[in-house]
Design an enzyme around this catalytic site. Structure first.
Site, PDB file in Angstrom:
ATOM      1  N   GLY A 105      -3.735   0.185   2.527  1.00  0.00           N
ATOM      2  CA  GLY A 105      -2.800  -0.934   2.546  1.00  0.00           C
ATOM      3  C   GLY A 105      -1.902  -0.929   3.770  1.00  0.00           C
ATOM      4  N   ASP A 126      -7.380   9.058  -5.492  1.00  0.00           N
ATOM      5  CA  ASP A 126      -7.441   8.421  -4.170  1.00  0.00           C
ATOM      6  C   ASP A 126      -6.887   9.337  -3.084  1.00  0.00           C
ATOM      7  OD1 ASP A 126      -5.121   7.705  -5.856  1.00  0.00           O
ATOM      8  OD2 ASP A 126      -4.332   6.822  -4.022  1.00  0.00           O
ATOM      9  N   GLY A 160      -7.192   1.026  -1.669  1.00  0.00           N
ATOM     10  CA  GLY A 160      -7.595   0.796  -0.274  1.00  0.00           C
ATOM     11  C   GLY A 160      -6.466   1.037   0.699  1.00  0.00           C
ATOM     12  N   ARG A 211      -3.273   9.779  12.257  1.00  0.00           N
ATOM     13  CA  ARG A 211      -3.812  10.865  11.443  1.00  0.00           C
ATOM     14  C   ARG A 211      -5.269  11.114  11.837  1.00  0.00           C
ATOM     15  NH1 ARG A 211      -2.998  10.351   5.118  1.00  0.00           N
ATOM     16  NH2 ARG A 211      -4.547   8.707   5.173  1.00  0.00           N
ATOM     17  N   ASP A 250       4.318  -3.999   2.684  1.00  0.00           N
ATOM     18  CA  ASP A 250       4.534  -4.516   4.043  1.00  0.00           C
ATOM     19  C   ASP A 250       3.642  -3.841   5.074  1.00  0.00           C
ATOM     20  OD1 ASP A 250       5.647  -2.010   4.111  1.00  0.00           O
ATOM     21  OD2 ASP A 250       7.655  -2.672   4.723  1.00  0.00           O
TER      22      ASP A 250
HETATM   23  P1  AMP Z   1      -0.114   6.445  -1.460  1.00  0.00           P
HETATM   24  O1  AMP Z   1       1.016   6.555  -2.437  1.00  0.00           O
HETATM   25  O2  AMP Z   1       0.316   6.611  -0.048  1.00  0.00           O
HETATM   26  O3  AMP Z   1      -1.279   7.293  -1.825  1.00  0.00           O
HETATM   27  O4  AMP Z   1      -0.598   4.940  -1.541  1.00  0.00           O
HETATM   28  C1  AMP Z   1      -1.116   4.333  -2.696  1.00  0.00           C
HETATM   29  C2  AMP Z   1      -1.609   2.963  -2.355  1.00  0.00           C
HETATM   30  O5  AMP Z   1      -0.508   2.116  -1.992  1.00  0.00           O
HETATM   31  C3  AMP Z   1      -2.580   2.913  -1.200  1.00  0.00           C
HETATM   32  O6  AMP Z   1      -3.510   1.901  -1.471  1.00  0.00           O
HETATM   33  C4  AMP Z   1      -1.684   2.543  -0.035  1.00  0.00           C
HETATM   34  O7  AMP Z   1      -2.395   1.939   1.016  1.00  0.00           O
HETATM   35  C5  AMP Z   1      -0.725   1.572  -0.689  1.00  0.00           C
HETATM   36  N1  AMP Z   1       0.552   1.488   0.024  1.00  0.00           N
HETATM   37  C6  AMP Z   1       1.505   2.440   0.096  1.00  0.00           C
HETATM   38  N2  AMP Z   1       2.543   2.009   0.844  1.00  0.00           N
HETATM   39  C7  AMP Z   1       2.245   0.774   1.284  1.00  0.00           C
HETATM   40  C8  AMP Z   1       2.908  -0.198   2.102  1.00  0.00           C
HETATM   41  N3  AMP Z   1       4.118   0.035   2.639  1.00  0.00           N
HETATM   42  N4  AMP Z   1       2.283  -1.357   2.326  1.00  0.00           N
HETATM   43  C9  AMP Z   1       1.067  -1.612   1.790  1.00  0.00           C
HETATM   44  N5  AMP Z   1       0.387  -0.749   1.024  1.00  0.00           N
HETATM   45  C10 AMP Z   1       0.967   0.429   0.757  1.00  0.00           C
HETATM   46 MG    MG Z   2      -2.783   7.945  -0.681  1.00  0.00          MG
END
Ligand code: AMP
Ligand code: MG
Length: 493
Positions: free
Chosen positions: A86, A252, A84, A170, A119
């Site tokens: 985050g 995802d 989700g 975005r 965070d």
């Molecule tokens: P991503 O690597 O950007 O595809 O993110 C993978 C998952 O980690 C997704 O659910 C993101 O929303 C969550 N996520 C990545 N960075 C953060 C952050 N700094 N705080 C909270 N959730 C994060």
């Molecule tokens: Mg992602």
């Protein structure tokens, strides 16, 4: 400002959660995409301070209704049932000038119900990287999410070491991912799955609206699956045409609309080597350059599994239908690769010989350690202005010029339509003068971290007109020297 709608809020409530941006200390506007904003219906542009307020989340945009979207996903092959948004919030959707619905989302705007231990923030580096690379991709004509704004927060985010924070806005055709379907499927929620299919068809594949009916829904699900498959094949073939390595093709991060989504550790390959891996987190090379078609197919198999859950009939029939559809991927991808190859080589459109000729060139590039972008840019110059000088320029890029020289013979033979203006124009559009090279992106990020955004602005202006053969494009577009080379990229979340 924008005329927001909230189509996602009409989907089952298990697919999203309300959220609010967490205000930041001192928002400052870095960049705003005026052309995109106007395409999305924004007429007058407020002053920079107001814009910084809106696009940091400090000031609500009129009509916005922030929500975090739920999704699951296979991350490097391992299933995570709850991911989700985050650190992102969907503000709503708007209609662009072509009448297409587009999502507007803040990323880095603070914690949400899906943040787990994170965070909710984004460091400046990844924000600038996404801005540069996604706008470059759009200019290259490759389907992608877009960047509307980037704002500094005036805060530091706690990473090792601490870094300045930022928020990116975005814009996406939608944020529906393969992982969104997996989220509903793993919970056994057939209603939510069906609602997702109907929404995706209405939004991205309206031409399928009449496929199948309530008595025979399988045809509808299969048609939807094949349409997503075509867009993925189209997309990955275009990535590979410019040496793009996504780096984190987890389910995802696979958009149902077929856009490039999630610019984490992505990078462009320089010297051609088919197994190149640039992401530091891709230790096994799962998402290496030449693995991308197979990984796209793997991800599509995960989507097919979700759709099978809501298809009619006994299990064997459903498995057979889905397997048959998936087995067409290789042929669909081969066709897209042939089209890209024909354009890049300046051959007749969709020419049968394009793929073998491309494979031979790849082989010559690999043996001669040739920079991919520079090679094709030089090949284009040779096509426009045949002769010894251009030929020498091209051969000079290779450490094994004989292999290339042999290949050039074959190429000359294959080009029956030498001076066809339409084919030369297609060749131009397939072979950029400049792509956002890793060392230039890093240089721009490092300067920005020290408060100097000039290199970022200069690089952005160059990469959003990637076919302009200007002195500035040649300066910023030259391959990295051995000292400048960046061998690893980090997703920096
Ligand atoms: P991503 O690597 O950007 O595809 O993110 C993978 C998952 O980690 C997704 O659910 C993101 O929303 C969550 N996520 C990545 N960075 C953060 C952050 N700094 N705080 C909270 N959730 C994060
Ligand atoms: Mg992602």
């Amino acid at each position: 400002m924008f005329t927001f709608h909230h189509r996602y809020a009409e989907l089952p409530a298990m697919l999203w959660a309300d959220g609010e941006p967490t205000p930041v200390a001192a928002p400052g506007l870095i960049v705003f995409n005026t052309a995109l904003a106007s395409d999305l219906g924004m007429e007058a542009q407020p002053d920079d301070a107001r814009m910084a307020g809106y696009f940091s989340g400090n000031q609500p945009l009129p009509g916005a209704r922030p929500m975090a979207l739920a999704y699951a996903g296979h991350q490097f092959g391992n299933f995570v049932p709850k991911l989700g948004d985050g650190r992102a919030l969907l503000l709503g959707d708007v209609f662009d000038h072509q009448g297409h619905r587009r999502d507007i989302q803040l990323k880095g705007s603070g914690r949400t119900p899906f943040s787990r231990g994170g965070d909710g923030r984004a460091p400046l580096g990844p924000v600038l990287r996404e801005y540069l690379v996604s706008e470059a991709m759009a200019a290259l004509g490759i389907p992608t999410t877009r960047a509307l704004a980037a704002v500094t927060t005036g805060e530091r985010v706690m990473r090792m070491p601490a870094e300045p924070g930022a928020v990116i806005t975005r814009v996406a055709a939608s944020h529906l991912r393969v992982g969104t379907f997996q989220f509903a499927a793993v919970r056994g929620d057939h209603e939510a799955l069906k609602a997702l299919v109907e929404h995706a068809i209405e939004r991205h594949y309206p031409e399928l609206a009449r496929e199948g009916n309530d008595e025979a829904p399988n045809a509808r699900y299969l048609a939807f699956f094949e349409a997503v498959m075509h867009r993925q094949a189209y997309l990955v073939a275009r990535w590979m045409g410019v040496g793009f390595i996504h780096g984190v093709m987890n389910t995802d991060n696979v958009s149902i609309a077929g856009e490039t989504l999630d610019y984490g550790p992505c990078a462009f390959m320089e010297a051609f080597a088919s197994n190149t891996v640039l992401s530091s987190i891709d230790e096994g090379g799962r998402y290496a350059f030449d693995q991308q078609p197979a990984m796209a197919r793997w991800n599509l198999a995960r989507l097919a599994e979700c759709l099978m859950m809501v298809m009619d009939g006994d299990e064997k029939a459903r498995v057979d239908e889905a397997t048959a559809a998936l087995s067409r991927f290789d042929a669909v991808f081969a066709r897209e690769r042939r089209n890209v190859s024909a354009d890049k080589l300046g051959l007749e459109a969709a020419s049968e010989g394009a793929t073998p000729l491309m494979e031979a060139l790849e082989d010559a590039m690999q043996r001669g350690r040739m920079d991919m972008t520079a090679t094709f840019a030089a090949l284009y110059r040779l096509a426009v202005e045949p002769g010894d000088e251009r030929r020498r320029d091209l051969l000079a890029l290779s450490e094994a010029p004989q292999a290339l020289s042999d290949w050039l013979e074959r190429w000359q033979h294959a080009r029956v339509t030498d001076h066809d203006a339409e084919r030369l124009a297609a060749m131009r559009r397939a072979n950029p003068v400049i792509i956002p090279r890793n060392h230039r992106v890093h240089e721009a990020i490092h300067a920005a971290e020290d408060g100097d955004f000039q290199p970022f602005y200069a690089l952005l202006s160059a990469v959003i007109q990637p076919f302009e053969d200007t002195p500035e494009a040649r300066r910023l577009g030259t391959p990295a020297t051995a000292d400048e080379r960046v061998r690893r990229t980090f997703c920096g979340t």
